[in-house]
Every structure is written in structure tokens, then in C-alpha cells.
Design a protein around this motif. Structure first.
Motif, PDB file in Angstrom:
ATOM      1  N   ASN A   4       0.810  -1.214   0.000  1.00  9.30           N
ATOM      2  CA  ASN A   4       0.000   0.000   0.000  1.00  9.30           C
ATOM      3  C   ASN A   4       0.847   1.270   0.000  1.00  9.30           C
ATOM      4  O   ASN A   4       0.378   2.328  -0.431  1.00  9.30           O
ATOM      5  N   ASN A   5       2.083   1.152   0.487  1.00  9.62           N
ATOM      6  CA  ASN A   5       2.978   2.325   0.480  1.00  9.62           C
ATOM      7  C   ASN A   5       3.667   2.524  -0.866  1.00  9.62           C
ATOM      8  O   ASN A   5       4.485   3.435  -1.020  1.00  9.62           O
ATOM      9  N   GLY A   6       3.376   1.675  -1.832  1.00 13.09           N
ATOM     10  CA  GLY A   6       3.932   1.806  -3.169  1.00 13.09           C
ATOM     11  C   GLY A   6       5.144   0.957  -3.448  1.00 13.09           C
ATOM     12  O   GLY A   6       5.557   0.826  -4.609  1.00 13.09           O
ATOM     13  N   ASN A   7       5.749   0.373  -2.414  1.00 14.29           N
ATOM     14  CA  ASN A   7       6.959  -0.430  -2.612  1.00 14.29           C
ATOM     15  C   ASN A   7       6.609  -1.799  -3.212  1.00 14.29           C
ATOM     16  O   ASN A   7       5.516  -2.325  -3.013  1.00 14.29           O
ATOM     17  N   LEU A   8       7.593  -2.334  -3.947  1.00 12.46           N
ATOM     18  CA  LEU A   8       7.445  -3.683  -4.504  1.00 12.46           C
ATOM     19  C   LEU A   8       8.052  -4.704  -3.542  1.00 12.46           C
ATOM     20  O   LEU A   8       9.107  -4.465  -2.955  1.00 12.46           O
ATOM     21  N   ILE A   9       7.385  -5.855  -3.420  1.00 11.44           N
ATOM     22  CA  ILE A   9       7.922  -6.990  -2.662  1.00 11.44           C
ATOM     23  C   ILE A   9       8.020  -8.154  -3.637  1.00 11.44           C
ATOM     24  O   ILE A   9       7.009  -8.584  -4.212  1.00 11.44           O
ATOM     25  N   ILE A  10       9.227  -8.646  -3.848  1.00 15.64           N
ATOM     26  CA  ILE A  10       9.451  -9.733  -4.821  1.00 15.64           C
ATOM     27  C   ILE A  10      10.033 -10.932  -4.084  1.00 15.64           C
ATOM     28  O   ILE A  10      11.142 -10.862  -3.536  1.00 15.64           O
ATOM     29  N   GLY A  11       9.287 -12.016  -4.037  1.00 15.76           N
ATOM     30  CA  GLY A  11       9.740 -13.243  -3.394  1.00 15.76           C
ATOM     31  C   GLY A  11       9.954 -14.347  -4.413  1.00 15.76           C
ATOM     32  O   GLY A  11       9.171 -14.515  -5.336  1.00 15.76           O
ATOM     33  N   CYS A  12      11.052 -15.055  -4.217  1.00 14.27           N
ATOM     34  CA  CYS A  12      11.415 -16.132  -5.149  1.00 14.27           C
ATOM     35  C   CYS A  12      11.784 -17.371  -4.344  1.00 14.27           C
ATOM     36  O   CYS A  12      12.530 -17.284  -3.363  1.00 14.27           O
ATOM     37  N   LYS A  13      11.257 -18.509  -4.727  1.00 14.99           N
ATOM     38  CA  LYS A  13      11.641 -19.773  -4.088  1.00 14.99           C
ATOM     39  C   LYS A  13      11.535 -20.903  -5.100  1.00 14.99           C
ATOM     40  O   LYS A  13      10.834 -20.777  -6.120  1.00 14.99           O
ATOM     41  N   GLY A  14      12.240 -21.976  -4.794  1.00 21.37           N
ATOM     42  CA  GLY A  14      12.218 -23.130  -5.680  1.00 21.37           C
ATOM     43  C   GLY A  14      13.420 -24.014  -5.440  1.00 21.37           C
ATOM     44  O   GLY A  14      14.054 -23.971  -4.369  1.00 21.37           O
ATOM     45  N   GLY A  54      18.206 -23.736  -8.959  1.00 20.49           N
ATOM     46  CA  GLY A  54      17.513 -22.755  -9.774  1.00 20.49           C
ATOM     47  C   GLY A  54      17.526 -21.373  -9.155  1.00 20.49           C
ATOM     48  O   GLY A  54      17.738 -20.366  -9.851  1.00 20.49           O
ATOM     49  N   VAL A  55      17.293 -21.282  -7.849  1.00 20.34           N
ATOM     50  CA  VAL A  55      17.307 -19.985  -7.169  1.00 20.34           C
ATOM     51  C   VAL A  55      18.714 -19.397  -7.183  1.00 20.34           C
ATOM     52  O   VAL A  55      18.897 -18.191  -7.431  1.00 20.34           O
ATOM     53  N   LEU A  56      19.726 -20.222  -6.939  1.00 16.06           N
ATOM     54  CA  LEU A  56      21.105 -19.726  -6.949  1.00 16.06           C
ATOM     55  C   LEU A  56      21.499 -19.195  -8.317  1.00 16.06           C
ATOM     56  O   LEU A  56      22.271 -18.239  -8.424  1.00 16.06           O
ATOM     57  N   SER A  57      20.956 -19.799  -9.374  1.00 13.88           N
ATOM     58  CA  SER A  57      21.301 -19.330 -10.724  1.00 13.88           C
ATOM     59  C   SER A  57      20.754 -17.937 -10.996  1.00 13.88           C
ATOM     60  O   SER A  57      21.232 -17.240 -11.896  1.00 13.88           O
ATOM     61  N   MET A  58      19.786 -17.481 -10.210  1.00 14.18           N
ATOM     62  CA  MET A  58      19.218 -16.146 -10.380  1.00 14.18           C
ATOM     63  C   MET A  58      19.893 -15.118  -9.473  1.00 14.18           C
ATOM     64  O   MET A  58      19.552 -13.937  -9.509  1.00 14.18           O
ATOM     65  N   CYS A  59      20.810 -15.585  -8.640  1.00 14.56           N
ATOM     66  CA  CYS A  59      21.460 -14.699  -7.660  1.00 14.56           C
ATOM     67  C   CYS A  59      22.947 -14.560  -7.959  1.00 14.56           C
ATOM     68  O   CYS A  59      23.581 -15.475  -8.516  1.00 14.56           O
ATOM     69  N   ASP A  60      23.491 -13.436  -7.573  1.00 14.24           N
ATOM     70  CA  ASP A  60      24.923 -13.171  -7.744  1.00 14.24           C
ATOM     71  C   ASP A  60      25.655 -13.683  -6.511  1.00 14.24           C
ATOM     72  O   ASP A  60      25.876 -12.955  -5.531  1.00 14.24           O
ATOM     73  N   VAL A  61      25.991 -14.959  -6.546  1.00 10.53           N
ATOM     74  CA  VAL A  61      26.658 -15.603  -5.419  1.00 10.53           C
ATOM     75  C   VAL A  61      28.010 -16.136  -5.902  1.00 10.53           C
ATOM     76  O   VAL A  61      28.075 -16.812  -6.943  1.00 10.53           O
ATOM     77  N   PRO A  62      29.095 -15.838  -5.179  1.00  9.08           N
ATOM     78  CA  PRO A  62      30.408 -16.375  -5.576  1.00  9.08           C
ATOM     79  C   PRO A  62      30.367 -17.901  -5.693  1.00  9.08           C
ATOM     80  O   PRO A  62      29.647 -18.566  -4.942  1.00  9.08           O
ATOM     81  N   GLN A  63      31.170 -18.404  -6.601  1.00  9.54           N
ATOM     82  CA  GLN A  63      31.140 -19.835  -6.883  1.00  9.54           C
ATOM     83  C   GLN A  63      31.460 -20.669  -5.651  1.00  9.54           C
ATOM     84  O   GLN A  63      30.820 -21.691  -5.390  1.00  9.54           O
ATOM     85  N   GLU A  64      32.455 -20.229  -4.886  1.00 15.11           N
ATOM     86  CA  GLU A  64      32.834 -20.985  -3.688  1.00 15.11           C
ATOM     87  C   GLU A  64      31.687 -21.031  -2.684  1.00 15.11           C
ATOM     88  O   GLU A  64      31.386 -22.079  -2.107  1.00 15.11           O
ATOM     89  N   LYS A  65      31.027 -19.875  -2.496  1.00 12.25           N
ATOM     90  CA  LYS A  65      29.883 -19.822  -1.584  1.00 12.25           C
ATOM     91  C   LYS A  65      28.733 -20.648  -2.117  1.00 12.25           C
ATOM     92  O   LYS A  65      28.008 -21.322  -1.348  1.00 12.25           O
ATOM     93  N   LYS A  66      28.534 -20.626  -3.420  1.00 13.95           N
ATOM     94  CA  LYS A  66      27.457 -21.412  -4.035  1.00 13.95           C
ATOM     95  C   LYS A  66      27.655 -22.900  -3.764  1.00 13.95           C
ATOM     96  O   LYS A  66      26.693 -23.623  -3.447  1.00 13.95           O
ATOM     97  N   GLN A  67      28.895 -23.356  -3.874  1.00 17.93           N
ATOM     98  CA  GLN A  67      29.178 -24.762  -3.614  1.00 17.93           C
ATOM     99  C   GLN A  67      28.879 -25.127  -2.164  1.00 17.93           C
ATOM    100  O   GLN A  67      28.363 -26.207  -1.860  1.00 17.93           O
ATOM    101  N   GLN A  68      29.212 -24.211  -1.233  1.00 16.69           N
ATOM    102  CA  GLN A  68      28.928 -24.468   0.174  1.00 16.69           C
ATOM    103  C   GLN A  68      27.422 -24.574   0.418  1.00 16.69           C
ATOM    104  O   GLN A  68      26.961 -25.430   1.177  1.00 16.69           O
ATOM    105  N   ILE A  69      26.674 -23.682  -0.221  1.00 17.24           N
ATOM    106  CA  ILE A  69      25.206 -23.712  -0.069  1.00 17.24           C
ATOM    107  C   ILE A  69      24.627 -25.010  -0.627  1.00 17.24           C
ATOM    108  O   ILE A  69      23.764 -25.643  -0.009  1.00 17.24           O
TER     109      ILE A  69
END
Length: 503
Positions: free
Chosen positions: A73-83, A87-102
Motif C-alpha cells: 500500500n505504500n507503493g513499494n514492490l515486494i518480490i519473493g522467489c523460491k524453488g 535454480g534460485v542460486l542461478s538467479m542470484c549473484d553468489v560467488p562460486q565458492e559460496k554457491k558450492q557451500q550452499i
């Protein structure tokens, strides 16, 4: 590295919050219902009434991801992503080493039987939204896991499927580790697991070659589920598919028997299925399988009986045209009607109540085979021919002893009715002897056979019935020939059973 167990303590959490925004507004899926439940308990201020969804990216991609965009209602956007975590990691800017840990952390949870999802927050400032969710830059927030333990009775149900000769396969979009963990908990064979990425690289013929030997399929999307079902059908299998989600609908429709859950199944799944379990209890499915096999077994007995007993009736009506010693009208319509009145209840009521041994019910009916195999039909026809020969021999015995036409008719008719009684008994099983099957309870069998014998005695000895059926009374000694020939013309099958079961 923060870990929150909402079953122990519910506290506000960004992962939980954005997992809620990425879920349906009125969720049907139990996982999304739990997300909304814990969100309501964790956050003192519920922002859901203050937002409206303006864009939805449904579950898509491989691995699948979904994204929802809300306007506050205040005009802000809320964008939630899950899956799926990858697939979610491929949409995020996460370092490769951190991605492997996740990913390793996700695999560790999956190996314990948890459903693992990645959660991210999207960022977008324009009023127009991209065509695909992958174009929205996201910040990875964390992992959310769910544990939905199988019902305690499921291992017993799975074992009952195997005992019934039914091969069980798990097809899921979860991690292979999750799928194998659940398979071990429920008793599903875990000798092989095929992933969706492997299936995508296979041709239809290659998939058909391995699908029967693979009990677990993981990371599978709706298109691949459909391919698996089609591959099993291509191998000649009778395929039953259970499911409750929208993504299961194509496979439910393609399976020979699509089974949807009545309580937690979506409308789309129920519409695509041919059968709906009102209480979501798959434990009753083995009862249905056994009932179907019992009906098939008893129907086959009835068919074989009805074929065998009609052959001598047809032949005996025709024989007077070829054997001049027979009465010109050996059987009149009243004889045929009487015999039909005996055969109808025998095949439709008595055989319907036959008990089928568990050993027979455990063997699946051969898919694609005709109701009567050639060998079965051959034995059935031979039974009819032998009864016709026995009745003819009885009539010739009367003729050779210079008895009149009524006596010949009496000998033939009596032999045929007695043969019908014995045929009913010997055809209860084509594997076990009459000495075994006669001990198997069928409350209608003694009644039907007793009534048949009583009616035969009335026809032979009551004068009015003699006139209607054009027969004569038989002396006690004269029953020997019809009884003996009836035993021979039907009892030979017992010798055949003995030799056939030894093979």
C-alpha cells in the motif's frame, strides 16, 4: 550460517518472510500452508492484508523456480522467489565458492529426508516487468527445509504392493538424496536412481531400456514424468500413477489408471485422474488390486464353464441328424430351457462367490493377453467334447439294449445333468484337485448342486415331469451307466491337473 527451527521457537526471519511472499496467497500445498502458518506466528505485524499480487511467474524452469511480485500500500514492490536450490542460486549473484557451500548444505539436508528449497529476494524498479523471472536480479537469502515424515503404515503398504507383484516407483522433483532417504524409510527399492538431467539426454528408446529397472526418479519435471509413464507403457506395463498436484496432471491422464488424492489433491489433478481416493489412503489400493484379480479369476472360471457345457448341448441337438438310432427330437425346447436355468445361476452367482487362493492373487494378470489363452481354450473345448461323447455313449448303451426313444433320451439327459454337476466342481480350479477345492467353502455351491440333483430326480420320477420332459423312471441299477459316464467325461481333467502341475 544461522539456523532456525520453527518447531522449537518461531522468530521473525527473512527467509521465512520471502518464502511466504513466493507462495500462493491461498495455498493448497501443505508446505506452503506451513510457511503461511509460521509467518503468522513469527511476525507481529501481518503485511499480507496491505499488499496485492500484481505479477506471478509460475513454477517453471529446470530446476523449477517460482516468483511472485506484490505491491504494498505504500507503493513499494515486494518480490519473493523460491524453488529448487540450484535454480534460485542461478538467479542470484553468489560467488562460486559460496554457491558450492550452499549446495553442499542443501544436499546434507536432503540426505536426511528433508525437502529443500532456496529463497531469494528480487529487485526491480520499473513499472513493466520482464517476460521471464530469470531477468529479475535477486539476493539469495537462505535455505528453507521441510520434513513431512511418511505415515507409519506406508512401509507396510509398500510391502503389500511388492507382495502383490506390483513394482513401485517414486517420481519426484526433490533432490536424489531426499528421494533415496524417503525411499529407504518407506521400503521402496533403492538400487538405482535416475535424475531429470539424465533423462533429458536420453532418447525415448534409451529411456524405455532402463525405466523398468529404475525404482527412483529425482529432479523430474512434469514433462519428464509424462515421458517416464509413456516409457513404461511402451514396455507393456500396466501403469498406475498417483498424484495430487497440477504438475502431476499430464502423467495422471497418460497412465492407464490415474489416481488422485481426494483431500489434498488439486481440482486439476482430480479432473485428470480416473480414480480419486476420498480419504487419501493408498493402503486400500492393494485390496482393490486383489478384488480385481479375484473378479478376473472367477469370471474366467465362469466363461470356461459356460463354453464347456454349451458344446454338448449344441452337439446333442445336432447328432440325431447324423445318428439314426437317436430320437429325431432328442432335446425339445423344454430341455434346453431347463439346462439354461441351471447354467445361469452357476456361472453368474456360484462362481462369483468363489474363493481365490492368495497365491493366485499375488500373480499379476498378464497385460495385453486375451481373456482365454489358446491352451486354456483348447482344454475348455475338450471338456465339452468329452461330455458330448459321454452323453452319446449313454444313449448308445440304451439303444444297444433295445430300449425305446424315451429311455435313450433319459440316459442322455441324465448323463448331461450329472456331468454339469461334476463340471461345476472340477472347474473350480485348473491347478488343484477336486479333493482340495471341495474343502474350500462356497456357501452357494452345495445349494446349487443339491437343487440341480433334486430337480433331476423330480424329472425322472414324477409322472407329470416325465410327460413334460418325455423321459422314463430309472431303476436304481440303471443309474450306474449315466453316473459312470459322467464321472469319466468330466473326471479326466483331474488326471490332466496332476500331470500339468508336475511340469
Amino acid at each position: 550460517d544461522e539456523v532456525s527451527d520453527f518447531n522449537e521457537q518461531v522468530t521473525p526471519n527473512l527467509v521465512l518472510e520471502y518464502a511466504m511472499w513466493a507462495s500462493e496467497i491461498s495455498p493448497f500445498d501443505p508446505m506452503e500452508q506451513s510457511v503461511h502458518h509460521f509467518y503468522g506466528k513469527a511476525f507481529q505485524v501481518d503485511e499480507r492484508p496491505n499488499t496485492r499480487m500484481i505479477k506471478e511467474y509460475p513454477l517453471a524452469g529446470h530446476p523449477p523456480v517460482m516468483t511472485h511480485i506484490f505491491r504494498h500500500n505504500n507503493g513499494n514492490l515486494i518480490i519473493g522467489c523460491k524453488g529448487a536450490l540450484e535454480g534460485v542460486l542461478s538467479m542470484c549473484d553468489v560467488p562460486q565458492e559460496k554457491k558450492q557451500q550452499i549446495l553442499q548444505r542443501g544436499e546434507a539436508y536432503a540426505a536426511q529426508g528433508y525437502r529443500v528449497l532456496g529463497v531469494a529476494r528480487g529487485h526491480w524498479n520499473n513499472d513493466s516487468f520482464p517476460e521471464t523471472q530469470n531477468e529479475i536480479p535477486c539476493t539469495f537469502l537462505g535455505i528453507i527445509t521441510f520434513y513431512d515424515p511418511p505415515d507409519p503404515h506406508i512401509p507396510e503398504v509398500i510391502r503389500s504392493f511388492y507382495d502383490a507383484g506390483v513394482d513401485v516407483k517414486m517420481i519426484t522433483g526433490d533432490y536424489p538424496e531426499t528421494a533415496l532417504a524417503i525411499a529407504r524409510q518407506t521400503g521402496i527399492h533403492t538400487n538405482a536412481c535416475l535424475q531429470g538431467t539424465d533423462i533429458q539426454q536420453m532418447s525415448d528408446s534409451e529411456l524405455a531400456a532402463v525405466v523398468q529397472q529404475t525404482p527412483v526418479f529425482a529432479r523430474v519435471n512434469p514433462v519428464l514424468k509424462l515421458r517416464i509413464i509413456e516409457a513404461l507403457k511402451q514396455q507393456g506395463e500396466i501403469v498406475s500413477m498417483t498424484g495430487d498436484g497440477v504438475n502431476d496432471a499430464p502423467a495422471l491422464k497418460a497412465a492407464h489408471i490415474g489416481i488422485a488424492m481426494g483431500k489434498r489433491g488439486t481440482d486439476v489433478a482430480r479432473g485428470a485422474a480416473g480414480l480419486v481416493l476420498s480419504k487419501d489412503d493408498i493402503g486400500k489400493m492393494t485390496d482393490a488390486i486383489y478384488l480385481g484379480r479375484r473378479i478376473n479369476s472367477n469370471f474366467l472360471k465362469a466363461i470356461r464353464y459356460i463354453i464347456s457345457i454349451h458344446i454338448p448341448i449344441i452337439l446333442l441337438v445336432m447328432f440325431p441328424a447324423f445318428f439314426n438310432w437317436m430320437p429325431g427330437m432328442l432335446f425339445s425346447p423344454v430341455h434346453v430351457i431347463f439346462l439354461e436355468l441351471l447354467m445361469g445361476p452357476t456361472c453368474s452367482i456360484v462362481y462369483e462367490n468363489e474363493h481365490t487362493p492368495v497365491s493366485d492373487l499375488s500373480r499379476p494378470v498378464e497385460s495385453g493377453s486375451s481373456l482365454l489363452q489358446r491352451s486354456q481354450l483348447g482344454i475348455t473345448v475338450m471338456q465339452g467334447l468329452m461330455i458330448a461323447a459321454g452323453c452319446t455313449a449313454a444313449g448308445f448303451y440304451a439303444y444297444s439294449h433295445n430300449l425305446n426313444e424315451s429311455a435313450i433320451r433319459t440316459y442322455v439327459f441324465t448323463t448331461l445333468v450329472l456331468s454339469n454337476i461334476l463340471l461345476t466342481l472340477v472347474n473350480r480350479s485348473f491347478k488343484k484337485s477336486i479333493w482340495h477345492t471341495i474343502q474350500v467353502k462356497n456357501r452357494l455351491m452345495p445349494w446349487m448342486l443339491s437343487i440341480t440333483l433334486l430337480l433331476l430326480i423330480i424329472i425322472v420320477y414324477v409322472p407329470q415331469a416325465n410327460q413334460i420332459f418325455q423321459v422314463i423312471p430309472l431303476k436304481p441299477a440303471e443309474w450306474v451307466v449315466p453316473v459312470l459316464l459322467a464321472v469319466i467325461s468330466t473326471g479326466w481333467i483331474e488326471i490332466w491337473k496332476l500331470f500339468n502341475t508336475r511340469k
